[in-house]
Write a protein that holds these residues in place. Structure first.
Motif, PDB file in Angstrom:
ATOM      1  N   TYR A 165       0.813  -1.224   0.000  1.00  0.00           N
ATOM      2  CA  TYR A 165       0.000   0.000   0.000  1.00  0.00           C
ATOM      3  C   TYR A 165       0.845   1.272   0.000  1.00  0.00           C
ATOM      4  O   TYR A 165       0.418   2.304   0.492  1.00  0.00           O
ATOM      5  N   ASN A 166       2.029   1.181  -0.582  1.00  0.00           N
ATOM      6  CA  ASN A 166       2.867   2.368  -0.727  1.00  0.00           C
ATOM      7  C   ASN A 166       2.584   3.058  -2.056  1.00  0.00           C
ATOM      8  O   ASN A 166       1.889   2.522  -2.921  1.00  0.00           O
ATOM      9  N   TYR A 167       3.160   4.240  -2.188  1.00  0.00           N
ATOM     10  CA  TYR A 167       3.056   5.005  -3.423  1.00  0.00           C
ATOM     11  C   TYR A 167       4.434   5.095  -4.073  1.00  0.00           C
ATOM     12  O   TYR A 167       5.465   5.184  -3.389  1.00  0.00           O
ATOM     13  N   LEU A 168       4.450   5.085  -5.390  1.00  0.00           N
ATOM     14  CA  LEU A 168       5.682   5.238  -6.156  1.00  0.00           C
ATOM     15  C   LEU A 168       5.587   6.510  -6.988  1.00  0.00           C
ATOM     16  O   LEU A 168       4.577   6.752  -7.655  1.00  0.00           O
ATOM     17  N   PHE A 169       6.645   7.319  -6.938  1.00  0.00           N
ATOM     18  CA  PHE A 169       6.720   8.514  -7.772  1.00  0.00           C
ATOM     19  C   PHE A 169       7.996   8.429  -8.604  1.00  0.00           C
ATOM     20  O   PHE A 169       9.072   8.142  -8.083  1.00  0.00           O
ATOM     21  N   LEU A 170       7.868   8.679  -9.884  1.00  0.00           N
ATOM     22  CA  LEU A 170       9.014   8.795 -10.780  1.00  0.00           C
ATOM     23  C   LEU A 170       9.130  10.255 -11.172  1.00  0.00           C
ATOM     24  O   LEU A 170       8.146  10.871 -11.596  1.00  0.00           O
ATOM     25  N   SER A 171      10.312  10.816 -11.040  1.00  0.00           N
ATOM     26  CA  SER A 171      10.422  12.254 -11.260  1.00  0.00           C
ATOM     27  C   SER A 171      11.745  12.650 -11.898  1.00  0.00           C
ATOM     28  O   SER A 171      12.724  11.896 -11.878  1.00  0.00           O
ATOM     29  N   TYR A 172      11.718  13.834 -12.468  1.00  0.00           N
ATOM     30  CA  TYR A 172      12.951  14.473 -12.926  1.00  0.00           C
ATOM     31  C   TYR A 172      13.280  15.572 -11.926  1.00  0.00           C
ATOM     32  O   TYR A 172      12.484  16.485 -11.713  1.00  0.00           O
TER      33      TYR A 172
END
Length: 240
Positions: A165-172
């Motif tokens: 139940y975690n969140y994943l963020f992909l970012s620059y």
């Protein structure tokens, strides 16, 4: 007597040749062992790279402050905001930002690559940083910001059970490396209320790559008190 002398000279000559051959052979053998040791023993740089890759790919969610420091050392800077603490650590190949709760346990962490040769694998989806955004799956939600000195772009995904139940963020993150190096970074703006044309998003996701990933126990609506990853303006003051 002359005959015996000639025989002894011949024998000594053969011994000299034999010893010379043995010495040269021994030298070749030693060179061979040295070459083998050089090939089989990782260089200091290779060992450092592997160690940093291991640190970048570790899961820090729920880990204590003591554990974090035992693995990452001392932070380069610390910020506090009410019941949360931000700690940022810097290595040769990456930055890592940890957000700790009031009990000093990690609730969010972000890894930002500094090098085009450093590609840590993103947890849960098992794809390394540095590929175009489109390779990480369909776009769920995103946000971007741009000013005269700063550009950032973030995509979010709810991991549900596979990520506990975690969140994943992909970012620059502008503090990190630009893997694609194609000049597109900084020329794109996205906002919930004023989204760009769909073809611009598609083009951006094909030609741009994330240099950071974040794992979080909460959906910060992409607006964590400390942001996702090392602060760009803070990074300008860091002396490596």
């Amino acid at each position: 007597m002359k005959k015996f002398t000639k025989v002894w000279i011949s024998i000594l000559g053969l011994l000299g040749v034999g010893l010379t051959y043995l010495a040269s052979t021994t030298g070749l053998i030693n060179q061979g062992f040295e070459l083998y040791n050089n090939l089989s023993t990782p260089s200091e740089e290779e060992s450092e790279y592997k160690n940093e890759m291991k640190l970048a790919q570790a899961n820090y969610i729920g880990k204590s402050l003591g554990y974090i420091k035992s693995k990452l050392g001392e932070p380069i800077y610390i910020n506090t905001n009410k019941n949360e603490t931000e700690m940022v650590f810097s290595f040769e190949y990456f930055y890592i930002q940890n957000i700790l709760d009031e009990n000093e346990h990690v609730k969010q962490y972000t890894v930002t690559s500094k090098s085009e040769d450093f590609h840590p694998v993103v947890p849960y989806i098992n794809i390394a940083l540095g590929y175009p955004y489109k390779d990480y799956g369909d776009l769920q939600y995103y946000v971007s910001g741009m000013s005269s000195k700063l550009f950032y772009y973030i995509e979010g995904e709810y991991l549900a059970f596979p990520g506990n139940y975690n969140y994943l963020f992909l970012s620059y993150n502008q503090s990190g490396v630009d893997y694609m190096d194609n000049g597109l970074i900084g020329g794109f703006y996205a906002d919930y209320n004023e989204p760009p044309p769909k073809d611009e998003i598609i083009d951006f996701r094909i030609n741009s790559a994330p240099n950071s990933f974040t794992i979080s126990t909460e959906n910060f609506e992409l607006e964590s008190k400390f942001g996702l990853g090392i602060n760009y303006f803070e990074s300008l003051n860091i002396r490596e």
